[in-house]
Design an enzyme around this catalytic site. Sequence first.
Site, PDB file in Angstrom:
ATOM      1  N   ASP A  93      -0.991 -81.813  39.810  1.00  0.00           N
ATOM      2  CA  ASP A  93      -2.266 -82.438  39.478  1.00  0.00           C
ATOM      3  C   ASP A  93      -3.191 -82.338  40.684  1.00  0.00           C
ATOM      4  OD1 ASP A  93      -1.398 -84.356  41.241  1.00  0.00           O
ATOM      5  OD2 ASP A  93      -1.085 -85.909  39.746  1.00  0.00           O
ATOM      6  N   ASP A 267       3.088 -85.264  30.343  1.00  0.00           N
ATOM      7  CA  ASP A 267       3.856 -85.692  31.519  1.00  0.00           C
ATOM      8  C   ASP A 267       3.717 -87.190  31.672  1.00  0.00           C
ATOM      9  OD1 ASP A 267       2.326 -86.541  34.329  1.00  0.00           O
ATOM     10  OD2 ASP A 267       1.020 -85.623  32.818  1.00  0.00           O
ATOM     11  N   CYS A 305      23.974 -89.821  21.532  1.00  0.00           N
ATOM     12  CA  CYS A 305      23.516 -88.958  22.629  1.00  0.00           C
ATOM     13  C   CYS A 305      24.708 -88.280  23.280  1.00  0.00           C
ATOM     14  CB  CYS A 305      22.763 -89.805  23.657  1.00  0.00           C
ATOM     15  SG  CYS A 305      22.167 -88.871  25.101  1.00  0.00           S
ATOM     16  N   CYS A 307      24.451 -86.679  26.350  1.00  0.00           N
ATOM     17  CA  CYS A 307      24.131 -86.419  27.752  1.00  0.00           C
ATOM     18  C   CYS A 307      25.311 -86.795  28.647  1.00  0.00           C
ATOM     19  CB  CYS A 307      22.871 -87.168  28.177  1.00  0.00           C
ATOM     20  SG  CYS A 307      23.094 -88.935  28.526  1.00  0.00           S
ATOM     21  N   CYS A 310      26.041 -90.613  28.730  1.00  0.00           N
ATOM     22  CA  CYS A 310      26.643 -91.190  27.524  1.00  0.00           C
ATOM     23  C   CYS A 310      28.041 -90.643  27.245  1.00  0.00           C
ATOM     24  CB  CYS A 310      25.727 -90.961  26.325  1.00  0.00           C
ATOM     25  SG  CYS A 310      24.180 -91.896  26.435  1.00  0.00           S
ATOM     26  N   HIS A 336      19.754 -90.102  31.622  1.00  0.00           N
ATOM     27  CA  HIS A 336      19.730 -90.328  30.172  1.00  0.00           C
ATOM     28  C   HIS A 336      18.299 -90.299  29.619  1.00  0.00           C
ATOM     29  CE1 HIS A 336      20.401 -92.060  26.221  1.00  0.00           C
ATOM     30  NE2 HIS A 336      19.401 -92.869  26.488  1.00  0.00           N
TER      31      HIS A 336
END
Length: 378
Positions: A93, A267, A305, A307, A310, A336
């Site tokens: 940015d 974002d 989930c 991931c 998890c 996560h």
Amino acid sequence: MAITYELKKVCKQTGARLGTVHTPHGSFDTPVFMPVGTLATVKTMSPEELNEIGANIILSNTYHLWLRPGEDIIKEAGGLHQFMNWDKPILTDSGGFQVFSLSDMREIKEEGVHFRNHISGAKLFLSPEKAMHIQNDLGSDIMMAFDECPPYPASFEYMKKSVERTSRWAERCLAAHQRPTEQGLFGIVQGGEYEELRKQSARDLVSLDFPGYAIGGLSVGEPKDVMNKVLDFTTHLLPDEKPRYLMGVGSPDSLIDGAIRGIDMFDCVLPTRIARNGTCMTSNGRLVVRNAKFARDFTPIDENCDCYTCRNYTKAYIRHLIKANETFGIRLTTYHNLYFLVKLMEQVREAIAEDRLGDFREEFFERYGFNKPNAKNF
């Protein structure tokens, strides 16, 4: 151009876009959520872990890197990609938002903004030319034009002057950009909640033929319905053949609603910020894992989930870590949350491809509780 956009599909049910953005450091599919690595790092996450969760572009912050360690050091290191060991696309940015949000003592003039360093209090000056110089040295794939970030709410009169100044600054940014074949520069459409001013800003910036466009001045305190209304009358003003970026948005409902309104890129620091407080995004809604009721809960944060967090750890363990101020607990919740949003956008892209994003929204909102009165958001 350094940045090009390939439109692949428009959802018949909603008008959402499925596409690919091509950059000097690779391509990424859209709509996409970009994790925020303010100081050349996504907090508590390694670049290898970001690759693991499927992140294909991240954002870093011009203002903060200018102050620490300095763009000269990053340039000497070979640019931001080399410095932080990330070989995929990076967006930076312009620093404008930080100038207007972190410094109470600032003076806006035509040449730029005089303000104080939020760390040391030292006097600083940032202009369109300086913002371009810093970002050219950082070597990001996508740079943002330096704009004024007005507060919400702001009067029509103030916003009109701000939009006109932002347009003039955009021209100066283009003139000062030294690496147009290696780095793409996006313009930022401003105008607050005023349709007339959004049209004026879009008209000014589209005439300058940027390779992409952002919609700024949203997610700054306005109600969600106001943001969606502004997107309804702003997004279609931007070229179909170029990427559209909604700045600072990261809640699941806003990502889906933004995609439905034709946004390609998002974002936000939200997923990493709330993770540090033990708040998790799950397939069934918001979960605060530090709450006492999870002290003996030996199930994962989200049983739907897959991931790393998890698959390997329980709410009880993660709660213990966070209550004990152990960094590993924050790493697990951050991993996560970012995984959840990256996978959510994969689901959004799949729904667009199958012309069912409207149905997906209804199912997700029902499951998440967004359709309930007084539903908890982030």
